[in-house]
Design a protein around this motif. Structure first.
Motif, PDB file in Angstrom:
ATOM      1  N   GLY A  84      -7.556   6.210   2.602  1.00  0.00           N
ATOM      2  CA  GLY A  84      -7.471   4.706   2.968  1.00  0.00           C
ATOM      3  C   GLY A  84      -8.933   4.924   2.074  1.00  0.00           C
ATOM      4  N   CYS A  85      -9.596   5.643   0.959  1.00  0.00           N
ATOM      5  CA  CYS A  85     -11.025   4.665   0.556  1.00  0.00           C
ATOM      6  C   CYS A  85     -10.128   3.782   0.169  1.00  0.00           C
ATOM      7  CB  CYS A  85     -10.859   5.561  -0.874  1.00  0.00           C
ATOM      8  SG  CYS A  85     -11.653   7.419  -0.512  1.00  0.00           S
ATOM      9  N   ARG A  86     -11.624   2.385   0.154  1.00  0.00           N
ATOM     10  CA  ARG A  86     -11.491   1.046   0.380  1.00  0.00           C
ATOM     11  C   ARG A  86     -10.870   0.481  -1.412  1.00  0.00           C
ATOM     12  NH1 ARG A  86     -11.036   1.072   5.270  1.00  0.00           N
ATOM     13  NH2 ARG A  86     -12.612   1.673   6.712  1.00  0.00           N
ATOM     14  N   PHE A  87     -11.881   0.995  -1.861  1.00  0.00           N
ATOM     15  CA  PHE A  87     -11.652   1.082  -3.493  1.00  0.00           C
ATOM     16  C   PHE A  87     -10.396   1.573  -4.403  1.00  0.00           C
ATOM     17  CE2 PHE A  87     -14.688   4.659  -2.862  1.00  0.00           C
ATOM     18  CZ  PHE A  87     -13.792   5.618  -3.656  1.00  0.00           C
ATOM     19  N   CYS A  88      -9.705   2.388  -3.566  1.00  0.00           N
ATOM     20  CA  CYS A  88      -8.367   2.755  -4.678  1.00  0.00           C
ATOM     21  C   CYS A  88      -6.763   2.101  -4.035  1.00  0.00           C
ATOM     22  CB  CYS A  88      -8.866   4.178  -3.983  1.00  0.00           C
ATOM     23  SG  CYS A  88      -7.112   5.221  -4.648  1.00  0.00           S
ATOM     24  N   SER A  89      -6.449   1.899  -4.856  1.00  0.00           N
ATOM     25  CA  SER A  89      -5.169   1.388  -4.767  1.00  0.00           C
ATOM     26  C   SER A  89      -4.107   2.205  -4.177  1.00  0.00           C
ATOM     27  CB  SER A  89      -4.401   0.791  -5.816  1.00  0.00           C
ATOM     28  OG  SER A  89      -5.389   0.554  -7.058  1.00  0.00           O
ATOM     29  N   THR A  90      -4.365   3.240  -4.197  1.00  0.00           N
ATOM     30  CA  THR A  90      -3.193   4.579  -3.776  1.00  0.00           C
ATOM     31  C   THR A  90      -3.448   4.454  -1.919  1.00  0.00           C
ATOM     32  OG1 THR A  90      -3.169   5.989  -5.498  1.00  0.00           O
ATOM     33  CG2 THR A  90      -2.575   6.995  -3.241  1.00  0.00           C
ATOM     34  N   GLY A  91      -5.295   4.483  -2.225  1.00  0.00           N
ATOM     35  CA  GLY A  91      -5.657   4.377  -0.567  1.00  0.00           C
ATOM     36  C   GLY A  91      -5.243   3.109   0.417  1.00  0.00           C
ATOM     37  N   ILE A  92      -5.139   2.176   0.197  1.00  0.00           N
ATOM     38  CA  ILE A  92      -4.562   0.719   0.246  1.00  0.00           C
ATOM     39  C   ILE A  92      -3.057   0.975   0.263  1.00  0.00           C
ATOM     40  CG2 ILE A  92      -4.056  -1.815   0.217  1.00  0.00           C
ATOM     41  CD1 ILE A  92      -7.267  -1.482  -1.740  1.00  0.00           C
ATOM     42  N   MET A  93      -2.896   1.610  -0.308  1.00  0.00           N
ATOM     43  CA  MET A  93      -0.786   1.953   0.026  1.00  0.00           C
ATOM     44  C   MET A  93      -0.196   3.041   1.330  1.00  0.00           C
ATOM     45  SD  MET A  93       1.094   3.804  -2.988  1.00  0.00           S
ATOM     46  CE  MET A  93       0.204   3.078  -4.599  1.00  0.00           C
ATOM     47  N   GLY A  94      -1.101   3.894   1.392  1.00  0.00           N
ATOM     48  CA  GLY A  94      -1.405   4.872   2.820  1.00  0.00           C
ATOM     49  C   GLY A  94      -0.269   6.006   2.561  1.00  0.00           C
ATOM     50  N   LEU A  95       0.003   7.276   3.419  1.00  0.00           N
ATOM     51  CA  LEU A  95       0.203   7.522   3.035  1.00  0.00           C
ATOM     52  C   LEU A  95       2.531   7.664   2.946  1.00  0.00           C
ATOM     53  CD1 LEU A  95       0.609  10.761   1.806  1.00  0.00           C
ATOM     54  CD2 LEU A  95       1.130  11.410   4.573  1.00  0.00           C
ATOM     55  N   GLU A  96       2.938   7.765   2.181  1.00  0.00           N
ATOM     56  CA  GLU A  96       4.370   8.088   2.513  1.00  0.00           C
ATOM     57  C   GLU A  96       4.703   9.427   3.094  1.00  0.00           C
ATOM     58  OE1 GLU A  96       6.754   4.719   0.114  1.00  0.00           O
ATOM     59  OE2 GLU A  96       4.626   4.816  -1.028  1.00  0.00           O
ATOM     60  N   ARG A  97       4.641  10.249   1.762  1.00  0.00           N
ATOM     61  CA  ARG A  97       5.208  11.946   2.477  1.00  0.00           C
ATOM     62  C   ARG A  97       4.300  12.665   1.422  1.00  0.00           C
ATOM     63  NH1 ARG A  97       8.871  14.834  -0.971  1.00  0.00           N
ATOM     64  NH2 ARG A  97      10.160  13.208  -2.413  1.00  0.00           N
ATOM     65  N   ASN A  98       4.172  14.184   1.684  1.00  0.00           N
ATOM     66  CA  ASN A  98       3.802  14.965   0.484  1.00  0.00           C
ATOM     67  C   ASN A  98       4.975  15.020  -0.268  1.00  0.00           C
ATOM     68  OD1 ASN A  98       1.431  15.274   2.024  1.00  0.00           O
ATOM     69  ND2 ASN A  98       2.369  16.796   3.085  1.00  0.00           N
ATOM     70  N   LEU A  99       3.853  15.558  -1.833  1.00  0.00           N
ATOM     71  CA  LEU A  99       4.943  16.168  -2.256  1.00  0.00           C
ATOM     72  C   LEU A  99       5.387  18.069  -2.018  1.00  0.00           C
ATOM     73  CD1 LEU A  99       4.011  15.127  -5.890  1.00  0.00           C
ATOM     74  CD2 LEU A  99       5.917  13.549  -4.053  1.00  0.00           C
ATOM     75  N   THR A 100       6.249  18.487  -2.530  1.00  0.00           N
ATOM     76  CA  THR A 100       6.895  19.431  -2.822  1.00  0.00           C
ATOM     77  C   THR A 100       5.601  20.697  -3.659  1.00  0.00           C
ATOM     78  OG1 THR A 100       8.563  19.968  -4.007  1.00  0.00           O
ATOM     79  CG2 THR A 100       9.049  19.532  -1.971  1.00  0.00           C
ATOM     80  N   SER A 101       5.629  22.021  -3.768  1.00  0.00           N
ATOM     81  CA  SER A 101       5.271  22.800  -5.020  1.00  0.00           C
ATOM     82  C   SER A 101       5.411  22.523  -6.572  1.00  0.00           C
ATOM     83  CB  SER A 101       5.412  24.242  -4.846  1.00  0.00           C
ATOM     84  OG  SER A 101       6.242  24.178  -4.386  1.00  0.00           O
TER      85      SER A 101
END
Ligand code: SAH
Ligand code: SF4
Length: 317
Positions: A84-101
């Motif tokens: 959730g970093c306030r200055f980051c577009s990804t942070g604003i998106m929230g988490l959808e899922r983890n990536l696999t290795s």
């Protein structure tokens, strides 16, 4: 390991040193699926940004940044991010899922096969885990992915060529250091706990004092340094008094400092620091003996910062 990751082969039939019988069995039971280039943009400065789609149609970003004789690839570790970093577009998106290795390491195969198909001569020699996601929030899969990235039979990157960027997660940061798999970059962005918490809510879970203590006991090779990343936000963290506090905070950490000017994209509420302000900040840190680099902003015409292209395209859709 050699065929799939070393040679980038995705057809069991071509794995000629595997018995015919086993090849048939493998073909029956398994599929080799890598991230697929769904959308691509090339910047005036040669930066190539990919949107890659995964087996479940989720989408992540990866970027190739050119230098004289090679590309540096920036790879993602999660779809979105929960920090959730306030200055980051990804942070604003929230988490959808983890990536696999496999999805983490597979981004490199996707980029390499794109470069090959398009006759780009430069190799991908450097990696940074600075795309979407917080690597230490998905440490089990990231660690496994890094083992494939480092394995001489697989993607064969040396430790010095791979950098993992993190906000720092308690316990995981120590483990990253102990693993000796890659170099560490720490996203600091503020010299005090209060300000850091405002900018990066996840900082509330890991006190700055504890975080710095962890960096102080990091085991480094003789000339190795931790990279400390600091996004310059106008009027927020860019004064000389912030610089002085940063000097005190980092006095016992073996580090070099990387200043990154804020790349606004669609993020509101912050502005990039003025050029002179960054120079003064950099000058102050240098006068106190720190090595300080100003990270060039690449691909800003194609929304190449963390999470920006995905946000842009979803908006359009
Ligand atoms: N989650 C990890 C790695 C991905 S972000 C981390 O935060 O370290 C990689 C870097 O890009 C981080 O230092 C992050 O703070 C920075 N960053 C994110 N959004 C940015 C923006 N809009 N402008 C400039 N840097 C940004
Ligand atoms: Fe996540 Fe890094 Fe963006 Fe923060 S800066 S929200 S940790 S990707």
């Amino acid at each position: 390991m050699k065929w799939i990751w070393g040679q980038g082969i995705d057809d069991f039939e071509l794995m000629t040193n595997v018995s015919k019988k086993l090849r048939v069995k493998l073909k029956q039971d398994f599929q080799i699926i890598h991230p697929v280039v769904k959308h691509r943009k090339t910047s005036k400065d040669g930066t190539i940004k990919f949107l890659l789609s995964l087996a479940d149609e989720m989408v992540i970003e990866s970027v190739l940044i050119p230098s004289d004789n090679h590309y540096t690839q920036c790879i993602s570790t999660q779809v979105g991010c929960s920090m959730g970093c306030r200055f980051c577009s990804t942070g604003i998106m929230g988490l959808e899922r983890n990536l696999t290795s496999g999805e983490i390491a597979g981004q490199i195969l996707a980029a390499r096969s794109f470069l090959k198909q398009n006759n780009h001569p430069l190799p991908v020699n450097n990696l940074v885990l600075m795309g979407m996601g917080e690597p230490l929030a998905n440490w089990t899969q990231v660690k496994k992915g890094l083992e494939v990235i480092r394995n001489p039979d697989a993607l064969c990157f040396s430790r010095r060529k791979v950098t993992l960027s993190t906000v720092g997660v308690r316990g995981k940061l120590d483990d990253l250091g102990r693993s000796r798999l890659v170099l560490t970059a720490l996203s600091l962005h503020a010299p005090h706990q209060e300000l850091r918490k405002q900018l990066m809510p996840a900082a509330a879970k890991y006190n700055l004092g504890e975080l710095i203590a962890c960096l102080e006991r990091y085991i480094l090779a003789p000339r190795e340094r931790i990279t400390v990343e600091y996004v310059m936000l106008k009027g927020v963290n860019d004064s000389l008094s912030h610089a002085a506090d940063l000097v005190r905070l980092l006095s016992r950490v073996k580090c070099k400092i990387n200043l990154i000017n804020f790349n606004p994209g669609q993020v509101t509420g912050f502005k990039p620091s003025e050029h002179e302000v960054i120079e003064a900040f950099q000058g102050y840190l240098r006068s106190r003996g720190f090595t300080v680099m100003l990270r060039k902003s690449m691909g800003s015409d194609i929304f190449a910062a963390c999470g920006q292209l995905k946000t842009k395209i979803q908006d359009r859709q």
